[in-house]
Design a protein around this motif. Structure first.
Motif, mmCIF file in Angstrom:
data_model
loop_
_atom_site.group_PDB
_atom_site.id
_atom_site.type_symbol
_atom_site.label_atom_id
_atom_site.label_comp_id
_atom_site.label_asym_id
_atom_site.label_seq_id
_atom_site.Cartn_x
_atom_site.Cartn_y
_atom_site.Cartn_z
ATOM 1 N N SER A 21 0.820 -1.208 0.000
ATOM 2 C CA SER A 21 0.000 0.000 0.000
ATOM 3 C C SER A 21 0.855 1.258 0.000
ATOM 4 O O SER A 21 0.538 2.248 -0.678
ATOM 5 N N ALA A 22 1.938 1.250 0.777
ATOM 6 C CA ALA A 22 2.801 2.428 0.864
ATOM 7 C C ALA A 22 3.425 2.769 -0.480
ATOM 8 O O ALA A 22 3.749 3.930 -0.750
ATOM 9 N N GLN A 23 3.589 1.774 -1.350
ATOM 10 C CA GLN A 23 4.170 1.986 -2.675
ATOM 11 C C GLN A 23 3.102 2.235 -3.740
ATOM 12 O O GLN A 23 3.414 2.350 -4.919
ATOM 13 N N GLY A 24 1.835 2.269 -3.328
ATOM 14 C CA GLY A 24 0.759 2.551 -4.272
ATOM 15 C C GLY A 24 0.112 1.331 -4.885
ATOM 16 O O GLY A 24 -0.647 1.453 -5.854
ATOM 17 N N PHE A 25 0.372 0.144 -4.313
ATOM 18 C CA PHE A 25 -0.191 -1.101 -4.847
ATOM 19 C C PHE A 25 -0.791 -1.916 -3.690
ATOM 20 O O PHE A 25 -0.210 -2.914 -3.257
#
Length: 257
Positions: A163-167
Motif C-alpha cells: 500500500s505504501a508503494q501505491g499497490f
C-alpha cells in the motif's frame, strides 16, 4: 429472461470446453442459480446439436480435406535457418545433423514459446475480471493470504503488502499457467487490477531472463527469483508495472530475512 451480460462469453467458453477448471466450476455454479443463463446455455446446446445433424452438417470431400491438410502441414513446417548453411557447410553425417538440429532448436524455441505463454497470462488476467472470480481469499492482510496458499501450490510465494508503494493488496486465488496450478496474488493500482502469477521456474516454457512487453493492450512484466517465476499482468503502463515489480522484489526480499 436473458442471460447476464457479463456471462455470455463464458457460456460459449463452457460449451466449447475452453475454460480452465476454476472458471468452468464457477460458471457451472452460476448456471444453477441463474434462470436466464441456464436457458441461454440450453439454447446454445440445442443450436450446436442442430448444426451437427446429418442433414445440416457439411462434410468436405476427401480431396478437399487432403489438400487443406497438406497446405497446413507445409505452412507449419519450420524453415531451415540460413545461418546454418553459411556457418557449417562442412556439417555432414550423423554428427553434423545433430549439431544442426540442436542449433535450430536454440534459434527458434524462445520466439515460439514466449508469446504463447504471455497470451495465456493475459487471457487468465482478463478471465479473472470477467468472471467475478478475482480472489479465492479476499483480504489486504498478507499474513492471511500467504498461509492460504500453503498446501495448495508447490511453493507458497511471498505476499508483501504494498500500500505504501501505491499497490494495495486485494487477496489471492489459484489459477493455471502452462497447464499447472499457480498462485495469483492480486493488487490494485488506483482503479486498475494487477494480477501477479507465480509458479515454479523449472516448469515454465520460458527462459529465466526478465521480460517486459505489451500484448493486446496489456503490460506483462516477468522475472525469476529463488526458483520461482513471476509474471505481473495489468492494463497499466509498462513503467507503472515495472515499479510494481521493483516494489514487490524489494519488499519480498526484506520479508525473507
Amino acid at each position: 429472461m436473458s442471460a447476464c451480460a457479463d456471462r455470455e462469453m463464458l457460456l460459449h467458453g463452457l460449451l466449447d470446453g475452453e475454460l480452465d477448471a476454476v472458471n468452468a466450476a464457477a460458471c457451472e455454479a452460476h448456471l444453477k442459480t441463474c434462470e436466464g443463463c441456464h436457458a441461454e446455455f440450453l439454447r446454445l446446446q440445442a443450436l450446436r446439436s442442430a448444426i451437427a445433424a446429418p442433414e445440416v452438417a457439411y462434410h468436405a470431400p476427401p480431396r478437399l480435406r487432403a489438400s487443406i491438410e497438406a497446405a497446413l502441414a507445409a505452412e507449419a513446417a519450420p524453415a531451415r535457418p540460413r545461418m546454418l548453411r553459411r556457418a557449417a557447410p562442412w556439417a555432414g553425417g550423423a554428427v553434423g545433423g545433430l549439431l544442426a538440429a540442436s542449433l535450430a532448436v536454440m534459434a527458434v524455441a524462445p520466439q515460439l514459446t514466449a508469446p504463447g505463454l504471455e497470451a495465456q497470462l493475459v487471457d487468465s488476467h482478463v478471465r479473472s475480471l470477467m468472471a467475478n472470480h478475482l480472489t479465492d481469499v479476499g483480504t489486504s492482510n498478507e499474513h492471511v493470504v500467504k498461509p492460504w496458499f500453503n498446501g495448495k501450490v508447490d511453493v507458497a510465494p511471498p505476499v508483501p503488502e504494498l500500500s505504501a508503494q501505491g499497490f494495495p493488496l486485494v487477496g489471492g486465488r489459484l489459477d493455471y499457467v502452462d497447464g499447472r496450478v499457480a498462485s495469483a496474488i492480486v493488487y490494485k493500482r488506483r482503479l486498475h487490477t494487477v494480477n501477479l502469477f507465480v509458479w515454479p521456474e523449472g516448469h515454465t516454457m520460458l527462459g529465466a531472463g526478465d521480460r517486459a512487453v505489451r500484448r493486446d493492450g496489456y503490460s506483462v512484466v516477468e522475472w525469476s527469483r529463488g526458483g520461482l517465476r513471476f509474471a505481473a499482468v495489468s492494463d497499466i503502463g509498462l513503467g507503472d508495472l515495472k515499479s510494481f515489480r521493483d516494489a514487490y522484489v524489494a519488499s519480498a526480499g526484506r520479508d525473507d530475512h
